[in-house]
Design an enzyme around this catalytic site. Structure first.
Site, PDB file in Angstrom:
ATOM      1  N   GLN A  93       3.108  26.302  66.139  1.00 42.91           N
ATOM      2  CA  GLN A  93       4.390  27.180  65.323  1.00 42.91           C
ATOM      3  C   GLN A  93       2.985  27.780  64.859  1.00 42.91           C
ATOM      4  O   GLN A  93       3.489  28.900  63.917  1.00 42.91           O
ATOM      5  CB  GLN A  93       4.851  26.306  64.452  1.00 42.91           C
ATOM      6  CG  GLN A  93       4.261  25.594  63.914  1.00 42.91           C
ATOM      7  CD  GLN A  93       5.161  24.857  62.424  1.00 42.91           C
ATOM      8  OE1 GLN A  93       5.289  24.186  63.305  1.00 42.91           O
ATOM      9  NE2 GLN A  93       4.989  24.907  61.366  1.00 42.91           N
ATOM     10  N   SER A 110       3.256  25.370  47.969  1.00 41.75           N
ATOM     11  CA  SER A 110       3.082  26.023  48.991  1.00 41.75           C
ATOM     12  C   SER A 110       1.552  25.210  49.031  1.00 41.75           C
ATOM     13  O   SER A 110       0.304  25.798  48.243  1.00 41.75           O
ATOM     14  CB  SER A 110       2.617  27.590  49.283  1.00 41.75           C
ATOM     15  OG  SER A 110       2.388  28.386  50.683  1.00 41.75           O
ATOM     16  N   LYS A 154      12.127  25.601  50.776  1.00 44.73           N
ATOM     17  CA  LYS A 154      11.785  27.088  50.207  1.00 44.73           C
ATOM     18  C   LYS A 154      11.020  27.529  51.077  1.00 44.73           C
ATOM     19  O   LYS A 154      11.070  28.776  51.373  1.00 44.73           O
ATOM     20  CB  LYS A 154       9.552  26.295  49.874  1.00 44.73           C
ATOM     21  CG  LYS A 154       8.602  26.489  50.422  1.00 44.73           C
ATOM     22  CD  LYS A 154       8.942  27.348  49.645  1.00 44.73           C
ATOM     23  CE  LYS A 154       7.196  28.324  49.357  1.00 44.73           C
ATOM     24  NZ  LYS A 154       6.741  28.719  50.762  1.00 44.73           N
ATOM     25  N   GLY A 164       5.522  19.404  45.737  1.00 50.68           N
ATOM     26  CA  GLY A 164       6.366  19.713  46.370  1.00 50.68           C
ATOM     27  C   GLY A 164       7.618  18.970  47.932  1.00 50.68           C
ATOM     28  O   GLY A 164       8.260  18.642  47.850  1.00 50.68           O
ATOM     29  N   HIS A 165       5.886  19.191  48.535  1.00 52.04           N
ATOM     30  CA  HIS A 165       6.125  17.569  49.583  1.00 52.04           C
ATOM     31  C   HIS A 165       6.535  16.521  48.537  1.00 52.04           C
ATOM     32  O   HIS A 165       7.674  15.776  49.213  1.00 52.04           O
ATOM     33  CB  HIS A 165       4.914  17.000  50.180  1.00 52.04           C
ATOM     34  CG  HIS A 165       4.734  18.428  50.743  1.00 52.04           C
ATOM     35  ND1 HIS A 165       3.330  19.091  50.944  1.00 52.04           N
ATOM     36  CD2 HIS A 165       4.847  18.288  51.838  1.00 52.04           C
ATOM     37  CE1 HIS A 165       2.920  20.149  51.628  1.00 52.04           C
ATOM     38  NE2 HIS A 165       4.057  20.574  52.730  1.00 52.04           N
ATOM     39  N   ALA A 169      -1.925  18.708  53.217  1.00 50.52           N
ATOM     40  CA  ALA A 169      -2.316  19.380  51.931  1.00 50.52           C
ATOM     41  C   ALA A 169      -1.192  18.890  51.146  1.00 50.52           C
ATOM     42  O   ALA A 169      -0.926  19.726  50.302  1.00 50.52           O
ATOM     43  CB  ALA A 169      -2.776  20.669  52.366  1.00 50.52           C
ATOM     44  N   MET A 180       2.955  19.251  57.070  1.00 49.88           N
ATOM     45  CA  MET A 180       1.845  19.553  58.112  1.00 49.88           C
ATOM     46  C   MET A 180       0.470  19.455  56.836  1.00 49.88           C
ATOM     47  O   MET A 180      -0.461  19.731  57.020  1.00 49.88           O
ATOM     48  CB  MET A 180       1.376  21.232  57.671  1.00 49.88           C
ATOM     49  CG  MET A 180       2.971  21.439  59.222  1.00 49.88           C
ATOM     50  SD  MET A 180       2.054  23.168  60.519  1.00 49.88           S
ATOM     51  CE  MET A 180       1.727  23.934  59.155  1.00 49.88           C
TER      52      MET A 180
HETATM   53  P1  AMP Z   1       5.026  22.240  55.358  1.00 50.55           P
HETATM   54  O1  AMP Z   1       3.588  20.977  55.401  1.00 50.55           O
HETATM   55  O2  AMP Z   1       4.538  23.324  54.705  1.00 50.55           O
HETATM   56  O3  AMP Z   1       5.083  22.270  56.674  1.00 50.55           O
HETATM   57  O4  AMP Z   1       6.306  21.199  54.705  1.00 50.55           O
HETATM   58  C1  AMP Z   1       7.427  20.213  54.853  1.00 50.55           C
HETATM   59  C2  AMP Z   1       8.350  20.731  54.423  1.00 50.55           C
HETATM   60  O5  AMP Z   1       7.642  20.009  52.908  1.00 50.55           O
HETATM   61  C3  AMP Z   1       9.006  21.465  55.231  1.00 50.55           C
HETATM   62  O6  AMP Z   1      10.399  21.287  54.344  1.00 50.55           O
HETATM   63  C4  AMP Z   1       8.901  22.414  52.892  1.00 50.55           C
HETATM   64  O7  AMP Z   1       9.969  23.403  53.524  1.00 50.55           O
HETATM   65  C5  AMP Z   1       8.754  21.570  52.170  1.00 50.55           C
HETATM   66  N1  AMP Z   1       8.332  21.798  51.010  1.00 50.55           N
HETATM   67  C6  AMP Z   1       7.263  23.385  50.933  1.00 50.55           C
HETATM   68  N2  AMP Z   1       6.639  23.177  49.760  1.00 50.55           N
HETATM   69  C7  AMP Z   1       7.767  23.505  48.960  1.00 50.55           C
HETATM   70  C8  AMP Z   1       8.202  22.940  48.286  1.00 50.55           C
HETATM   71  N3  AMP Z   1       7.585  24.000  47.095  1.00 50.55           N
HETATM   72  N4  AMP Z   1       9.472  23.004  47.402  1.00 50.55           N
HETATM   73  C9  AMP Z   1       9.912  22.028  47.996  1.00 50.55           C
HETATM   74  N5  AMP Z   1       9.738  22.346  49.444  1.00 50.55           N
HETATM   75  C10 AMP Z   1       8.673  22.284  49.868  1.00 50.55           C
END
Ligand code: AMP
Length: 241
Positions: free
Chosen positions: A39, A158, A126, A14-15, A10, A8
């Site tokens: 969602q 996050s 995560k 992690g990404h 930002a 999503m």
């Molecule tokens: P999001 O942009 O928050 O929807 O996350 C996109 C992907 O990145 C999802 O598969 C999350 O689980 C993963 N993700 C987010 N934060 C982390 C993190 N700290 N470590 C590993 N993967 C992450």
């Protein structure tokens, strides 16, 4: 062959870890950046979700993305989408607090898979319940998991962390501290007045139900709020086979 990394935006380290893992799997790596309205629950403010498209392009490209894709709402949902049910597990824990959230996640992932047609897709541990539901639902795309990336002090990265003040951030550390001592996690979480608990449970990784004495692979899952910012984290309990 294409690997998809749904996000999503930002983007943070992690990404980046997901994108690097994707690049190891194949040479075509599509990173999708789409803040999926389906969602978000009624009480959540989608407008407040951080958006940093220019930095995202740089971060994703540096990590090895060959395509950074910002689909429009119409591209993803040209007509009323058929909502995919997340079943019983989709109503527990994160799903209990955010009704419809996981149906929204499965629905968007299904559309992303239909459009990109990847052979593999990478997700983070995560969001362990999300990973569990996606791995169980989609059988034709290989789902690859990446361990949670943390700050030096243990805080799980996050996109929502940007909304934490210095003091909030210090309070949020109670989550990763509690995960280190799963048998006492509720007690430890209760020592931080700024942390508002939603749930702290030890679950069976196979069934996503509360773990029992005979459970082999256990995971501790925690969610709550610091100053109105929802935070979630999880960790393996003991040593998993
Ligand atoms: P999001 O942009 O928050 O929807 O996350 C996109 C992907 O990145 C999802 O598969 C999350 O689980 C993963 N993700 C987010 N934060 C982390 C993190 N700290 N470590 C590993 N993967 C992450």
């Amino acid at each position: 062959m294409t690997v998809l990394v749904p996000t999503m935006g930002a983007l943070h380290k992690g990404h980046q870890a997901l994108i690097k893992r994707a690049r190891e799997l194949d040479k075509e790596v599509v990173v999708s950046i789409f803040v999926n309205p389906l969602q978000f629950t009624e009480t959540e403010d989608i407008e407040k979700y951080p958006r940093t498209p220019e930095a995202d392009i740089q971060i994703a490209t540096l990590a090895g993305a060959t395509q950074v894709w910002f689909p429009t709402y119409e591209e993803i949902y040209p007509s009323q989408p058929i909502q995919i049910s997340a079943g019983q597990v989709g109503e527990r824990y994160e799903g209990a607090s955010r009704p419809g959230h996981f149906a929204g996640v499965l629905t968007v992932v299904n559309r992303l898979f239909e459009i990109v047609k990847p052979n593999k897709a990478v997700f983070g541990e995560k969001d362990f319940q999300q990973l569990w539901l996606i791995s169980n639902h989609f059988k034709k795309v290989k789902i690859v998991a990446v361990p949670t990336v943390r700050e030096f002090d243990g805080l799980a990265l996050s996109s929502r962390n940007v909304r934490l003040t210095q003091a909030d951030r210090a309070a949020a550390l109670i989550i990763s501290k509690a995960l280190k001592e799963p048998s006492r996690m509720k007690e430890i979480l209760a020592t931080e007045p700024a942390f508002k608990l939603d749930y702290a449970e030890i679950i069976d990784e196979k069934t996503f139900s509360p773990a029992s004495a005979t459970t082999q692979n256990k995971r501790a899952i925690i969610a709550g709020w610091v100053n109105g910012v929802r935070l979630l984290d999880n960790a393996v309990v003991g040593t998993n086979s």
